[in-house]
Design a protein around this motif. Sequence first.
Motif, PDB file in Angstrom:
ATOM      1  N   ARG B 137       0.835  -1.208   0.000  1.00  0.00           N
ATOM      2  CA  ARG B 137       0.000   0.000   0.000  1.00  0.00           C
ATOM      3  C   ARG B 137       0.869   1.258   0.000  1.00  0.00           C
ATOM      4  O   ARG B 137       0.558   2.240  -0.651  1.00  0.00           O
ATOM      5  CB  ARG B 137      -0.933   0.016   1.215  1.00  0.00           C
ATOM      6  N   TRP B 138       1.965   1.211   0.756  1.00  0.00           N
ATOM      7  CA  TRP B 138       2.896   2.349   0.791  1.00  0.00           C
ATOM      8  C   TRP B 138       3.430   2.622  -0.616  1.00  0.00           C
ATOM      9  O   TRP B 138       3.484   3.760  -1.078  1.00  0.00           O
ATOM     10  CB  TRP B 138       4.048   2.040   1.776  1.00  0.00           C
ATOM     11  N   LEU B 139       3.826   1.568  -1.296  1.00  0.00           N
ATOM     12  CA  LEU B 139       4.323   1.710  -2.673  1.00  0.00           C
ATOM     13  C   LEU B 139       3.238   2.288  -3.584  1.00  0.00           C
ATOM     14  O   LEU B 139       3.490   3.218  -4.355  1.00  0.00           O
ATOM     15  CB  LEU B 139       4.766   0.344  -3.223  1.00  0.00           C
ATOM     16  N   ASP B 140       2.016   1.743  -3.480  1.00  0.00           N
ATOM     17  CA  ASP B 140       0.906   2.218  -4.318  1.00  0.00           C
ATOM     18  C   ASP B 140       0.635   3.705  -4.081  1.00  0.00           C
ATOM     19  O   ASP B 140       0.378   4.457  -5.026  1.00  0.00           O
ATOM     20  CB  ASP B 140      -0.377   1.408  -4.027  1.00  0.00           C
ATOM     21  N   ASP B 141       0.698   4.102  -2.808  1.00  0.00           N
ATOM     22  CA  ASP B 141       0.450   5.517  -2.495  1.00  0.00           C
ATOM     23  C   ASP B 141       1.520   6.417  -3.112  1.00  0.00           C
ATOM     24  O   ASP B 141       1.211   7.491  -3.639  1.00  0.00           O
ATOM     25  CB  ASP B 141       0.422   5.730  -0.970  1.00  0.00           C
ATOM     26  N   ARG B 142       2.786   5.994  -3.037  1.00  0.00           N
ATOM     27  CA  ARG B 142       3.882   6.780  -3.626  1.00  0.00           C
ATOM     28  C   ARG B 142       3.689   6.911  -5.139  1.00  0.00           C
ATOM     29  O   ARG B 142       3.875   7.957  -5.721  1.00  0.00           O
ATOM     30  CB  ARG B 142       5.244   6.127  -3.364  1.00  0.00           C
ATOM     31  N   LEU B 143       3.310   5.804  -5.762  1.00  0.00           N
ATOM     32  CA  LEU B 143       3.140   5.805  -7.223  1.00  0.00           C
ATOM     33  C   LEU B 143       1.960   6.688  -7.622  1.00  0.00           C
ATOM     34  O   LEU B 143       2.053   7.448  -8.592  1.00  0.00           O
ATOM     35  CB  LEU B 143       2.949   4.364  -7.727  1.00  0.00           C
ATOM     36  N   ALA B 144       0.871   6.611  -6.867  1.00  0.00           N
ATOM     37  CA  ALA B 144      -0.284   7.469  -7.164  1.00  0.00           C
ATOM     38  C   ALA B 144       0.106   8.941  -7.001  1.00  0.00           C
ATOM     39  O   ALA B 144      -0.307   9.796  -7.793  1.00  0.00           O
ATOM     40  CB  ALA B 144      -1.458   7.116  -6.251  1.00  0.00           C
ATOM     41  N   GLY B 145       0.935   9.226  -5.997  1.00  0.00           N
ATOM     42  CA  GLY B 145       1.410  10.603  -5.776  1.00  0.00           C
ATOM     43  C   GLY B 145       2.263  11.092  -6.936  1.00  0.00           C
ATOM     44  O   GLY B 145       2.161  12.246  -7.373  1.00  0.00           O
ATOM     45  N   LEU B 146       3.088  10.194  -7.449  1.00  0.00           N
ATOM     46  CA  LEU B 146       3.961  10.548  -8.567  1.00  0.00           C
ATOM     47  C   LEU B 146       3.142  10.847  -9.827  1.00  0.00           C
ATOM     48  O   LEU B 146       3.417  11.806 -10.554  1.00  0.00           O
ATOM     49  CB  LEU B 146       4.949   9.401  -8.807  1.00  0.00           C
ATOM     50  N   VAL B 147       2.104  10.029 -10.059  1.00  0.00           N
ATOM     51  CA  VAL B 147       1.208  10.281 -11.201  1.00  0.00           C
ATOM     52  C   VAL B 147       0.527  11.634 -11.021  1.00  0.00           C
ATOM     53  O   VAL B 147       0.474  12.451 -11.956  1.00  0.00           O
ATOM     54  CB  VAL B 147       0.145   9.160 -11.344  1.00  0.00           C
ATOM     55  N   ALA B 148       0.034  11.898  -9.809  1.00  0.00           N
ATOM     56  CA  ALA B 148      -0.633  13.182  -9.543  1.00  0.00           C
ATOM     57  C   ALA B 148       0.323  14.354  -9.790  1.00  0.00           C
ATOM     58  O   ALA B 148      -0.071  15.383 -10.368  1.00  0.00           O
ATOM     59  CB  ALA B 148      -1.170  13.208  -8.108  1.00  0.00           C
ATOM     60  N   ASP B 149       1.587  14.212  -9.381  1.00  0.00           N
ATOM     61  CA  ASP B 149       2.583  15.273  -9.623  1.00  0.00           C
ATOM     62  C   ASP B 149       2.811  15.493 -11.120  1.00  0.00           C
ATOM     63  O   ASP B 149       2.975  16.625 -11.577  1.00  0.00           O
ATOM     64  CB  ASP B 149       3.923  14.910  -8.969  1.00  0.00           C
ATOM     65  N   ALA B 150       2.851  14.386 -11.869  1.00  0.00           N
ATOM     66  CA  ALA B 150       3.080  14.505 -13.318  1.00  0.00           C
ATOM     67  C   ALA B 150       1.891  15.171 -14.015  1.00  0.00           C
ATOM     68  O   ALA B 150       2.064  15.911 -14.987  1.00  0.00           O
ATOM     69  CB  ALA B 150       3.357  13.124 -13.926  1.00  0.00           C
ATOM     70  N   VAL B 151       0.688  14.920 -13.492  1.00  0.00           N
ATOM     71  CA  VAL B 151      -0.497  15.608 -14.012  1.00  0.00           C
ATOM     72  C   VAL B 151      -0.410  17.094 -13.653  1.00  0.00           C
ATOM     73  O   VAL B 151      -0.620  17.969 -14.502  1.00  0.00           O
ATOM     74  CB  VAL B 151      -1.803  14.990 -13.439  1.00  0.00           C
ATOM     75  N   ALA B 152      -0.050  17.354 -12.390  1.00  0.00           N
ATOM     76  CA  ALA B 152      -0.006  18.741 -11.908  1.00  0.00           C
ATOM     77  C   ALA B 152       1.025  19.570 -12.669  1.00  0.00           C
ATOM     78  O   ALA B 152       0.826  20.759 -12.909  1.00  0.00           O
ATOM     79  CB  ALA B 152       0.294  18.766 -10.405  1.00  0.00           C
ATOM     80  N   GLU B 153       2.126  18.970 -13.067  1.00  0.00           N
ATOM     81  CA  GLU B 153       3.133  19.746 -13.796  1.00  0.00           C
ATOM     82  C   GLU B 153       2.751  19.905 -15.273  1.00  0.00           C
ATOM     83  O   GLU B 153       3.477  20.540 -16.034  1.00  0.00           O
ATOM     84  CB  GLU B 153       4.543  19.143 -13.618  1.00  0.00           C
ATOM     85  N   GLY B 154       1.613  19.316 -15.667  1.00  0.00           N
ATOM     86  CA  GLY B 154       1.082  19.546 -17.017  1.00  0.00           C
ATOM     87  C   GLY B 154       1.576  18.565 -18.065  1.00  0.00           C
ATOM     88  O   GLY B 154       1.284  18.711 -19.254  1.00  0.00           O
ATOM     89  N   ALA B 155       2.311  17.539 -17.626  1.00  0.00           N
ATOM     90  CA  ALA B 155       2.865  16.586 -18.598  1.00  0.00           C
ATOM     91  C   ALA B 155       1.853  15.510 -18.997  1.00  0.00           C
ATOM     92  O   ALA B 155       1.910  14.983 -20.098  1.00  0.00           O
ATOM     93  CB  ALA B 155       4.116  15.918 -18.028  1.00  0.00           C
ATOM     94  N   LEU B 156       0.963  15.182 -18.060  1.00  0.00           N
ATOM     95  CA  LEU B 156      -0.002  14.112 -18.337  1.00  0.00           C
ATOM     96  C   LEU B 156      -1.420  14.650 -18.389  1.00  0.00           C
ATOM     97  O   LEU B 156      -1.746  15.640 -17.730  1.00  0.00           O
ATOM     98  CB  LEU B 156       0.076  13.020 -17.257  1.00  0.00           C
ATOM     99  N   ARG B 157      -2.278  13.960 -19.140  1.00  0.00           N
ATOM    100  CA  ARG B 157      -3.676  14.352 -19.263  1.00  0.00           C
ATOM    101  C   ARG B 157      -4.349  14.370 -17.891  1.00  0.00           C
ATOM    102  O   ARG B 157      -4.010  13.576 -17.009  1.00  0.00           O
ATOM    103  CB  ARG B 157      -4.402  13.398 -20.195  1.00  0.00           C
ATOM    104  N   ASP B 158      -5.307  15.259 -17.726  1.00  0.00           N
ATOM    105  CA  ASP B 158      -5.927  15.426 -16.409  1.00  0.00           C
ATOM    106  C   ASP B 158      -7.384  14.956 -16.398  1.00  0.00           C
ATOM    107  O   ASP B 158      -8.117  15.231 -15.456  1.00  0.00           O
ATOM    108  CB  ASP B 158      -5.832  16.888 -15.940  1.00  0.00           C
ATOM    109  N   ASP B 159      -7.793  14.241 -17.472  1.00  0.00           N
ATOM    110  CA  ASP B 159      -9.199  13.815 -17.534  1.00  0.00           C
ATOM    111  C   ASP B 159      -9.403  12.381 -17.044  1.00  0.00           C
ATOM    112  O   ASP B 159     -10.507  11.849 -17.119  1.00  0.00           O
ATOM    113  CB  ASP B 159      -9.747  13.961 -18.956  1.00  0.00           C
ATOM    114  N   VAL B 160      -8.355  11.730 -16.544  1.00  0.00           N
ATOM    115  CA  VAL B 160      -8.487  10.410 -15.928  1.00  0.00           C
ATOM    116  C   VAL B 160      -7.969  10.544 -14.491  1.00  0.00           C
ATOM    117  O   VAL B 160      -6.898  11.109 -14.283  1.00  0.00           O
ATOM    118  CB  VAL B 160      -7.656   9.335 -16.675  1.00  0.00           C
TER     119      VAL B 160
END
Lengths: 208, 208
Positions: B137-160
């Motif tokens: 779960r700790w790993l999953d949370d870190r990975l979800a955070g990393l995806v959220a950061d990549a969305v926030a910096e504008g690199a990834l789509r924000d509609d999923v």
Amino acid sequence: MRTGSAEPAPRRRRGRPGYDQSAILRAAVELFNRKGYDATSMGDLAKELGLTKPAIYHHVTSKEQLLGQALDDALDELTAVVTEASRERAGATAHGRLREVVRRSVEVLVAHQPSVTLLLRVRGNSDVELAALERRRWLDDRLAGLVADAVAEGALRDDVPPALVSRLLFGMVNSLVEWYRPDGAHDPATVADAITAIAFDGLARHET
Amino acid sequence: MRTGSAEPAPRRRRGRPGYDQSAILRAAVELFNRKGYDATSMGDLAKELGLTKPAIYHHVTSKEQLLGQALDDALDELTAVVTEASRERAGATAHGRLREVVRRSVEVLVAHQPSVTLLLRVRGNSDVELAALERRRWLDDRLAGLVADAVAEGALRDDVPPALVSRLLFGMVNSLVEWYRPDGAHDPATVADAITAIAFDGLARHET
């Protein structure tokens, strides 16, 4: 090419009221997924249902019969979806049929999550399991063929081997059984949209 | 927060020549994956190795110790990869770190396929398994955070939803353990390239 024995569960009803084969099957699948099939005994199942072992055997002939029925439940649904998607027909491109099979697979996985979970964990430790693996291979081959057709018609990129695309695409779909919760944040349509968005268009933000 | 007992296997060597803890651990993991952990007894393991049960207990204290060591092997590697990817640093965008963690996860899954397979099948039936799920779960949370950061910096789509992206992306990565064969058609680099190509750029053919 069915893996289990004849009749689908709901039709056969006998024994004491309150328990029919389908209720026993549901409890068995839940227990197999929780404890592992090999580690689950008919005694465990009887205990789970509050029945005696003879009462269980009044309804089902063996643990393997329950496994076969559960695997058939999952495989029959998936086979119907894949067969329909593999059928060439006017106005439906391979690309369109591939997107459709992804969407319908998600629906099947959500609607039949316990039996698909069991199916995806089968390792081939018995004739019933080997027959299920054989049916899974047939599905995998059809799906790989559909990806290859979508590449050939020019809709999908051709720089990733189609067999690998098929593995990864349906690996993503199948991962659902591990984390999807019916009462969770996402409904099946949202999940299907997310998978098709990621797989076909990618995560990278495109300028529009 | 280790799930098993202290020392990693290869360092401790004692008992009769030809068997050390790491050889026993390898055999145990292979057997757990084949038969299921709960269905495997120390007697089965002894038989597999051609040893007596007392000879096995000369090397290891319990079946659960072997499980804990195998899960730690997988979790320690994955934790190192995810910790490194989560570390913000000059010149590395969240998007770049996410692509890197996908690539390195593939390498870990291939290099430690048996222990990661075991980890991904853990259901939480004991304290050792619950501790492993906690680390996952700790790993999953870190990975979800990393995806959220990549969305926030504008690199990834924000509609999923980022949590869903993370589940699906690493669902695709984790599917490897089910179908990857070291002697098969694809080396780890090809698989990692395919996953990043599909997930970030998508399967649709883009005009260039």
